[in-house]
Motif scaffolding. Structure first.
Motif, PDB file in Angstrom:
ATOM      1  N   ASP A   1       6.232  23.659   5.576  1.00  0.00           N
ATOM      2  CA  ASP A   1       7.057  22.270   6.011  1.00  0.00           C
ATOM      3  C   ASP A   1       6.087  21.520   6.950  1.00  0.00           C
ATOM      4  O   ASP A   1       6.047  20.238   6.989  1.00  0.00           O
ATOM      5  N   ALA A   2       5.506  22.144   7.584  1.00  0.00           N
ATOM      6  CA  ALA A   2       4.402  21.617   8.618  1.00  0.00           C
ATOM      7  C   ALA A   2       3.398  20.756   7.783  1.00  0.00           C
ATOM      8  O   ALA A   2       2.990  19.461   7.879  1.00  0.00           O
ATOM      9  N   ALA A   3       2.883  21.390   6.626  1.00  0.00           N
ATOM     10  CA  ALA A   3       1.908  20.569   5.865  1.00  0.00           C
ATOM     11  C   ALA A   3       2.560  19.610   5.127  1.00  0.00           C
ATOM     12  O   ALA A   3       1.895  18.210   4.971  1.00  0.00           O
ATOM     13  N   ILE A   4       3.907  19.585   4.698  1.00  0.00           N
ATOM     14  CA  ILE A   4       4.425  18.209   4.092  1.00  0.00           C
ATOM     15  C   ILE A   4       4.687  17.325   5.183  1.00  0.00           C
ATOM     16  O   ILE A   4       4.235  16.013   4.914  1.00  0.00           O
ATOM     17  N   GLU A   5       5.120  17.523   6.320  1.00  0.00           N
ATOM     18  CA  GLU A   5       5.058  16.426   7.578  1.00  0.00           C
ATOM     19  C   GLU A   5       3.665  15.881   7.648  1.00  0.00           C
ATOM     20  O   GLU A   5       3.768  14.608   7.933  1.00  0.00           O
ATOM     21  N   GLN A   6       2.572  16.640   7.623  1.00  0.00           N
ATOM     22  CA  GLN A   6       1.256  16.043   7.849  1.00  0.00           C
ATOM     23  C   GLN A   6       0.963  15.268   6.828  1.00  0.00           C
ATOM     24  O   GLN A   6       0.305  14.263   6.748  1.00  0.00           O
ATOM     25  N   ALA A   7       1.302  15.691   5.576  1.00  0.00           N
ATOM     26  CA  ALA A   7       0.895  14.884   4.325  1.00  0.00           C
ATOM     27  C   ALA A   7       1.712  13.557   4.280  1.00  0.00           C
ATOM     28  O   ALA A   7       1.309  12.330   4.048  1.00  0.00           O
ATOM     29  N   THR A   8       2.904  13.833   4.729  1.00  0.00           N
ATOM     30  CA  THR A   8       4.041  12.551   4.654  1.00  0.00           C
ATOM     31  C   THR A   8       3.500  11.662   5.800  1.00  0.00           C
ATOM     32  O   THR A   8       3.128  10.131   5.556  1.00  0.00           O
ATOM     33  N   ALA A   9       2.985  12.070   6.897  1.00  0.00           N
ATOM     34  CA  ALA A   9       2.449  11.304   7.891  1.00  0.00           C
ATOM     35  C   ALA A   9       1.242  10.375   7.534  1.00  0.00           C
ATOM     36  O   ALA A   9       1.127   9.321   7.822  1.00  0.00           O
ATOM     37  N   TYR A  10       0.407  11.296   6.849  1.00  0.00           N
ATOM     38  CA  TYR A  10      -0.857  10.694   6.491  1.00  0.00           C
ATOM     39  C   TYR A  10      -0.927   9.682   5.319  1.00  0.00           C
ATOM     40  O   TYR A  10      -1.348   8.466   5.604  1.00  0.00           O
ATOM     41  N   PHE A  11       0.090   9.871   4.354  1.00  0.00           N
ATOM     42  CA  PHE A  11       0.181   8.907   3.448  1.00  0.00           C
ATOM     43  C   PHE A  11       1.172   7.738   3.807  1.00  0.00           C
ATOM     44  O   PHE A  11       1.156   6.592   3.235  1.00  0.00           O
ATOM     45  N   ASP A  12       1.852   7.960   5.017  1.00  0.00           N
ATOM     46  CA  ASP A  12       2.591   7.063   5.507  1.00  0.00           C
ATOM     47  C   ASP A  12       1.978   5.920   6.195  1.00  0.00           C
ATOM     48  O   ASP A  12       2.016   4.638   6.151  1.00  0.00           O
ATOM     49  N   GLN A  13       0.751   6.502   6.780  1.00  0.00           N
ATOM     50  CA  GLN A  13      -0.328   5.584   7.372  1.00  0.00           C
ATOM     51  C   GLN A  13      -1.092   4.766   6.579  1.00  0.00           C
ATOM     52  O   GLN A  13      -1.195   3.815   6.772  1.00  0.00           O
ATOM     53  N   LEU A  14      -1.324   5.497   5.436  1.00  0.00           N
ATOM     54  CA  LEU A  14      -2.338   4.711   4.331  1.00  0.00           C
ATOM     55  C   LEU A  14      -1.245   3.832   3.784  1.00  0.00           C
ATOM     56  O   LEU A  14      -1.839   2.621   3.529  1.00  0.00           O
ATOM     57  N   ILE A  15       0.056   3.916   3.392  1.00  0.00           N
ATOM     58  CA  ILE A  15       1.144   2.837   2.972  1.00  0.00           C
ATOM     59  C   ILE A  15       1.018   1.810   4.099  1.00  0.00           C
ATOM     60  O   ILE A  15       1.079   0.602   3.614  1.00  0.00           O
ATOM     61  N   ALA A  16       1.352   2.236   5.327  1.00  0.00           N
ATOM     62  CA  ALA A  16       1.253   1.080   6.326  1.00  0.00           C
ATOM     63  C   ALA A  16       0.248   0.234   6.206  1.00  0.00           C
ATOM     64  O   ALA A  16       0.234  -0.963   6.494  1.00  0.00           O
ATOM     65  N   LEU A  17      -1.038   0.961   6.188  1.00  0.00           N
ATOM     66  CA  LEU A  17      -2.318  -0.092   6.067  1.00  0.00           C
ATOM     67  C   LEU A  17      -2.274  -0.787   4.912  1.00  0.00           C
ATOM     68  O   LEU A  17      -2.618  -2.100   5.195  1.00  0.00           O
ATOM     69  N   LEU A  18      -1.870  -0.369   3.805  1.00  0.00           N
ATOM     70  CA  LEU A  18      -1.943  -1.116   2.711  1.00  0.00           C
ATOM     71  C   LEU A  18      -0.675  -2.296   2.689  1.00  0.00           C
ATOM     72  O   LEU A  18      -1.084  -3.441   2.337  1.00  0.00           O
ATOM     73  N   GLN A  19       0.256  -1.801   3.262  1.00  0.00           N
ATOM     74  CA  GLN A  19       1.496  -3.058   3.641  1.00  0.00           C
ATOM     75  C   GLN A  19       0.885  -4.106   4.438  1.00  0.00           C
ATOM     76  O   GLN A  19       1.092  -5.195   4.456  1.00  0.00           O
ATOM     77  N   GLY A  20       0.097  -3.570   5.626  1.00  0.00           N
ATOM     78  CA  GLY A  20      -0.197  -4.607   6.530  1.00  0.00           C
ATOM     79  C   GLY A  20      -1.350  -5.454   5.808  1.00  0.00           C
ATOM     80  O   GLY A  20      -1.242  -6.442   6.374  1.00  0.00           O
ATOM     81  N   ARG A  21      -2.066  -4.805   5.055  1.00  0.00           N
ATOM     82  CA  ARG A  21      -3.254  -5.518   4.484  1.00  0.00           C
ATOM     83  C   ARG A  21      -2.549  -6.736   3.498  1.00  0.00           C
ATOM     84  O   ARG A  21      -2.969  -7.722   3.351  1.00  0.00           O
TER      85      ARG A  21
END
Length: 545
Positions: A241-261
């Motif tokens: 579950d912790a790994a899922i949370e970390q992966a979700t946060a990581y990819f959410d950050q990438l998605i946020a960067l792409l969305q911001g760009r």
């Protein structure tokens, strides 16, 4: 003496039930893997599969020549079955199985006859000469016993002489025998040596105690490991579950960067569209204004030519020439202007896809024993990049990968100042610790894995001056480990140093760590001068003729 058995609530289920038929054992037989089953169950099981596997542990079993009938009887289970039956049947109100209740209730049990006896029948039973050796267990003994009394055991009779009890053990034959056997088939001599069962049993008991001691250490390790595995199983959902949370946060950050760009690019497109549109509108107005003047001048000239008299033409030509001169003096800018807003991919989608596939890595964290890990310290020189090699291993001593965050390496110089280090995994369980020391002297390298110090850490790293040889190879001569007029060196695929010797006309291979000579081979065809290796590891030589 009594053998401890479980409480009555679990007695039948745990010790008296066959794992195959789930009923009380019937003629229990022991497999070589020490699991017990009914004889009939094993016979049926053996007809269904070849080779036979133990129904419990799946170990392949080789049956004796007699088949299932040749397996040993589990006498201990038989004793437990008898004891359970007696404990159940010797209660108040149970009638004697000999006189059928004509006397008082049952008070004892004959082990050999397997019957419940009242007190009167017990006394009669004991007076019969042929029954004199039978074992009688009284109700008082049963009630006072916390386990199975040592006397509560069926006597084992000789298969060759059914009325004779087994009382000897022939060691050469490894067979239990009776008194009659020692007279006929197992007479003491060169080939037979019957010993009393008691003395042999005492020795066997000591052997069993040794077996228990041998098993105890391994059993403890297995139990400890089992507890650890059970703990890890219980912790697995939490870590996942912790790994899922970390992966979700990581990819959410990438998605946020792409969305911001994306928003930045769209906003820039809108802004550029407004700029280009404004520029084009300005150019359009200027062109339209010039076109209006040109059209008006042209029409004026046409009207003068078509409808004017000579007087009018003479008078209008000057005015028309002045107007056209004005228009031609300040013409509008007709050069190309920014007319479109286009989007250009900074990174191709395919290339970005490759990057995305490497974004995030799922690994299984292996339990690493830091005390079993090792570090190889290589000679270091000031001002040059140097490496030490770390090997990470699991509890079984096998190389295994660990997360980079779980490995730390700290190098300090003689003054206690930290020297920057870099970690890079070069292969499964093999790490390079690289650093560039700036001063000479003894440095300290502390290496930890999963928070535990590697065996031998901190390590001494002696950094030498760039003017001091790190490794000296060979001395003058023609023997092993000696060189004569070396002209070139190369490093083979194993990291060893190959030296070409012009004087000895040979190539000699040295260990790069110790400087010891490993092997050499002669070179024919001239004086060897240069040496190198190709992609397959073969040596390439040049000669001086």
């Amino acid at each position: 003496m009594a053998s401890k058995i479980p409480e009555s609530a679990n007695f039948d289920e745990q010790f008296l039930t066959c794992p195959v038929c789930m009923l009380h054992f019937r003629d229990p037989r022991v497999l070589p893997c020490l699991h017990t089953f009914c004889r009939e169950c094993l016979q049926e099981w053996a007809t269904k599969q070849q080779p036979l596997e133990c129904p419990t542990c799946r170990t392949q079993v080789s049956l004796p020549d007699q088949g299932v009938d040749g397996l040993r009887t589990n006498f201990y289970v038989n004793n437990l079955l008898d004891f359970a039956a007696v404990k159940k049947g010797a209660g108040p109100g149970v009638s004697c199985q000999v006189c059928e209740g004509k006397g008082e209730g049952a008070r004892s049990w004959c082990v050999q006859c397997a019957v419940l006896l009242c007190e009167s029948c017990t006394n009669t039973h004991r007076r019969f000469p042929t029954l004199k050796g039978h074992q009688i267990v009284t109700q008082e003994n049963l009630e006072a016993s916390e386990g199975v009394p040592s006397s509560f055991q069926r006597k084992a009779f000789c298969p060759e002489h059914e009325d004779q009890v087994l009382t000897f053990y022939c060691e050469p034959c490894q067979t239990l025998v009776c008194v009659a056997c020692t007279v006929v088939d197992h007479r003491p001599g060169d080939q037979h040596n019957p010993l009393k069962i008691g003395s042999v049993a005492e020795r066997k008991k000591r052997d069993l105690q040794k077996l228990i001691a041998n098993v105890a250490h391994r059993e403890k390790d297995v139990r400890d490991t089992l507890k650890e595995v059970e703990r890890e199983i219980s912790e697995l959902p939490t870590s996942a579950d912790a790994a899922i949370e970390q992966a979700t946060a990581y990819f959410d950050q990438l998605i946020a960067l792409l969305q911001g760009r994306k928003e930045e690019v769209v906003t820039e497109i809108v802004s550029r569209r407004q700029e280009v549109g404004k520029c084009l509108e300005t150019q359009k107005e200027a062109i339209e204004f010039e076109l209006t003047g040109l059209t008006s001048a042209s029409e004026f000239c046409k009207q003068a030519l078509e409808h004017g008299s000579d007087v009018h033409v003479i008078e209008d030509e000057g005015q028309a020439r002045q107007r056209v001169a004005e228009l031609m003096t300040t013409p509008s800018d007709l050069t190309a202007r920014p007319s479109q807003v286009v989007f250009s991919e900074g990174t191709a989608v395919a290339e970005f896809g490759d990057v995305v596939t490497r974004a995030g890595c799922v690994q299984i964290k292996v339990k690493v024993d830091a005390s079993n890990c090792s570090v190889e310290i290589k000679p270091a020189v000031e001002g040059f990049s140097n490496v030490s090699l770390l090997s990470t291993v699991d509890k079984n001593g096998q190389l295994c990968s660990v997360l980079k965050d779980d490995v730390t390496a700290t190098l300090t110089d003689p003054s206690g100042q930290a020297v920057p280090t870099q970690l890079q995994e070069k292969g499964r369980g093999l790490w390079e610790i690289s650093y560039t020391p700036e001063v000479t002297g003894n440095h300290s390298l502390e290496v930890k894995v999963n928070g535990g110090s590697v065996a031998g850490s901190p390590f001494d790293v002696r950094v030498q001056s760039m003017d001091t040889p790190v490794l000296t190879i060979g001395r003058y001569g023609s023997g092993e480990g000696e060189v004569s007029r070396p002209t070139d060196v190369a490093v083979d695929m194993d990291g060893n140093i190959a030296v070409v010797e012009w004087g000895n006309e040979r190539v000699q291979i040295f260990d790069a760590r110790t400087g010891q000579s490993l092997r050499c081979f002669p070179v024919d065809g001239g004086y060897p001068f240069g040496i190198d290796t190709d992609s397959s590891g073969q040596f390439i030589l040049t000669f001086d003729f």
